[in-house]
Every structure is written in C-alpha cells, then in structure tokens.
Design a protein around this motif. Sequence first.
Motif, short mmCIF file in Angstrom:
data_model
loop_
_atom_site.label_atom_id
_atom_site.label_comp_id
_atom_site.label_asym_id
_atom_site.label_seq_id
_atom_site.Cartn_x
_atom_site.Cartn_y
_atom_site.Cartn_z
N TYR A 166 0.85 -1.19 0.00
CA TYR A 166 0.00 0.00 0.00
C TYR A 166 0.88 1.24 0.00
N LEU A 167 0.53 2.21 -0.84
CA LEU A 167 1.25 3.48 -0.93
C LEU A 167 0.32 4.59 -0.46
N PRO A 168 0.38 4.98 0.82
CA PRO A 168 -0.54 5.99 1.35
C PRO A 168 -0.57 7.31 0.60
N PRO A 169 0.56 7.86 0.12
CA PRO A 169 0.46 9.15 -0.58
C PRO A 169 -0.47 9.12 -1.80
N THR A 170 -0.54 7.98 -2.50
CA THR A 170 -1.40 7.88 -3.68
C THR A 170 -2.72 7.17 -3.38
N GLY A 171 -2.78 6.44 -2.27
CA GLY A 171 -3.97 5.66 -1.94
C GLY A 171 -4.06 4.36 -2.69
N GLN A 172 -3.00 3.98 -3.41
CA GLN A 172 -3.00 2.76 -4.22
C GLN A 172 -2.54 1.56 -3.39
N ALA A 173 -3.23 0.43 -3.54
CA ALA A 173 -2.86 -0.81 -2.88
C ALA A 173 -2.89 -1.94 -3.91
N ARG A 174 -2.02 -2.90 -3.73
CA ARG A 174 -2.03 -4.09 -4.57
C ARG A 174 -2.08 -5.30 -3.65
N LEU A 175 -3.07 -6.13 -3.87
CA LEU A 175 -3.24 -7.36 -3.10
C LEU A 175 -2.92 -8.55 -3.98
N GLY A 176 -2.32 -9.57 -3.39
CA GLY A 176 -2.01 -10.77 -4.15
C GLY A 176 -2.39 -12.02 -3.39
N GLY A 177 -2.73 -13.04 -4.13
CA GLY A 177 -3.03 -14.34 -3.54
C GLY A 177 -4.41 -14.42 -2.92
N ASN A 178 -5.29 -15.18 -3.54
CA ASN A 178 -6.63 -15.43 -2.99
C ASN A 178 -7.37 -14.14 -2.62
N VAL A 179 -7.45 -13.23 -3.55
CA VAL A 179 -8.07 -11.93 -3.30
C VAL A 179 -9.59 -12.05 -3.29
N HIS A 180 -10.18 -11.36 -2.35
CA HIS A 180 -11.64 -11.35 -2.19
C HIS A 180 -12.02 -9.90 -1.91
N ILE A 181 -12.93 -9.34 -2.70
CA ILE A 181 -13.37 -7.95 -2.53
C ILE A 181 -14.87 -7.95 -2.23
N GLU B 255 -19.67 -9.47 -4.16
CA GLU B 255 -18.42 -10.13 -3.79
C GLU B 255 -17.71 -10.60 -5.04
N LEU B 256 -16.40 -10.34 -5.11
CA LEU B 256 -15.59 -10.75 -6.24
C LEU B 256 -14.35 -11.49 -5.75
N GLU B 257 -13.88 -12.46 -6.55
CA GLU B 257 -12.69 -13.23 -6.19
C GLU B 257 -11.76 -13.31 -7.38
N GLY B 258 -10.45 -13.26 -7.12
CA GLY B 258 -9.45 -13.37 -8.16
C GLY B 258 -8.08 -13.60 -7.55
N ALA B 259 -7.05 -13.53 -8.38
CA ALA B 259 -5.69 -13.79 -7.92
C ALA B 259 -5.02 -12.53 -7.39
N ASP B 260 -5.26 -11.39 -8.03
CA ASP B 260 -4.63 -10.13 -7.65
C ASP B 260 -5.63 -9.00 -7.80
N ALA B 261 -5.37 -7.90 -7.11
CA ALA B 261 -6.24 -6.73 -7.24
C ALA B 261 -5.44 -5.46 -7.05
N LEU B 262 -5.84 -4.45 -7.78
CA LEU B 262 -5.35 -3.09 -7.59
C LEU B 262 -6.51 -2.32 -6.98
N VAL B 263 -6.26 -1.67 -5.83
CA VAL B 263 -7.33 -0.98 -5.13
C VAL B 263 -6.91 0.46 -4.88
N ASN B 264 -7.76 1.40 -5.28
CA ASN B 264 -7.54 2.80 -4.95
C ASN B 264 -8.34 3.06 -3.68
N MET B 265 -7.65 3.18 -2.57
CA MET B 265 -8.34 3.31 -1.29
C MET B 265 -8.98 4.68 -1.11
N LYS B 266 -8.61 5.64 -1.91
CA LYS B 266 -9.22 6.97 -1.82
C LYS B 266 -10.53 7.04 -2.59
N THR B 267 -10.57 6.39 -3.77
CA THR B 267 -11.78 6.44 -4.60
C THR B 267 -12.66 5.22 -4.41
#
Length: 173
Positions: A115-130, A136-148
Amino acid sequence: MAQQVLVLTGQHLKLTTQHDTVTAKDSIEYYAGEHKAIARGNALIVADDGRSIAADVIVGYFAAQADNAKPGTKPVAASSPDALGQAGNLQKVEAFGHVVIKTTTDTATGDRGIYLPPTGQARLGGNVHIIHGPNELEGADALVNMKTGVATLLAGPGGHVSGVVLPNSGKTK
C-alpha cells in the motif's frame, strides 16, 4: 540506543505518527535509521481518515524527518525521545499473511499486499476477495484505490475472476 532500534513487547502495543496509528499483539519494532517499523501479530494500521490495513505482519516505511519537517523547525535527532512521535508520514506499507484492507465502503482481503498511502493505491495478491455491500468478487490479484474505492480484479495465469454482483446494489446519488 546506539543502533537506533526500539522494540516494544507486552500488551496493547501502539505506535502513533502524525496521521496513522499502528498496533500489534506480539511486537512493534522501530528502526529510526531505516525509517521503518515492523508490527507483528494481529498488526493493524489505521489512518486518521478511517482506512485500515490488518495482517499477520506489517512493515511500514516512513518519510525521513528532513523530508517532512515544517519550515522554521529543527529536525529531531533519531535518538531523542521525540523522534518516534515525529517519525514522518507513512510512505509505503508491506503486509504479509491474512491481509485485510478496509475503506469506508469496501473490504478487500488477500495473502499479501503493498500500500502506498500518498497515492492511496494498494495491490493485493493471492486469494483476493473484494466485498462491496452485497457484491463479492474473487481473483488472484487486485489493484485498489483506497481513496476512490475503485478496484481492479485480475485473474492469475490460466485462472479466472468470479463473483456475485446484485443488480441495483450500487449507491444512487
């Protein structure tokens, strides 16, 4: 003190910076010379706006004191009692094991994350669940903008993305 390392153990461990609070169950290590902290055991970082990251182990990297010193103030020596409280703004977070990222509207989980707080960007890997409301969504990886709150879910090699999206479940303005 000569190595500029602080290790906290015990109960109710907490490290507070200008915009974030870090807690852990097992230990919090602060390396002043490297501008990083490691929280172990039910580690949690909560930003002052309510966003949070939890994991088994969290490594936080802070801006160097000189990078965020206010004009007209002198830098605090890393060995001084005030150095921990003025450690700087959180620049990058690495999370390992049972990662849970929460925003005001979404929860995303995975095995590891950055997670990069200045940009609000996060990348999750491995058994991702949103989770967004009833969706509900499931996949291998995710890019998440925590601000938007916008997330992009990715399938792994040869894999797929799956989920349940209920019609009319989004917010209406």
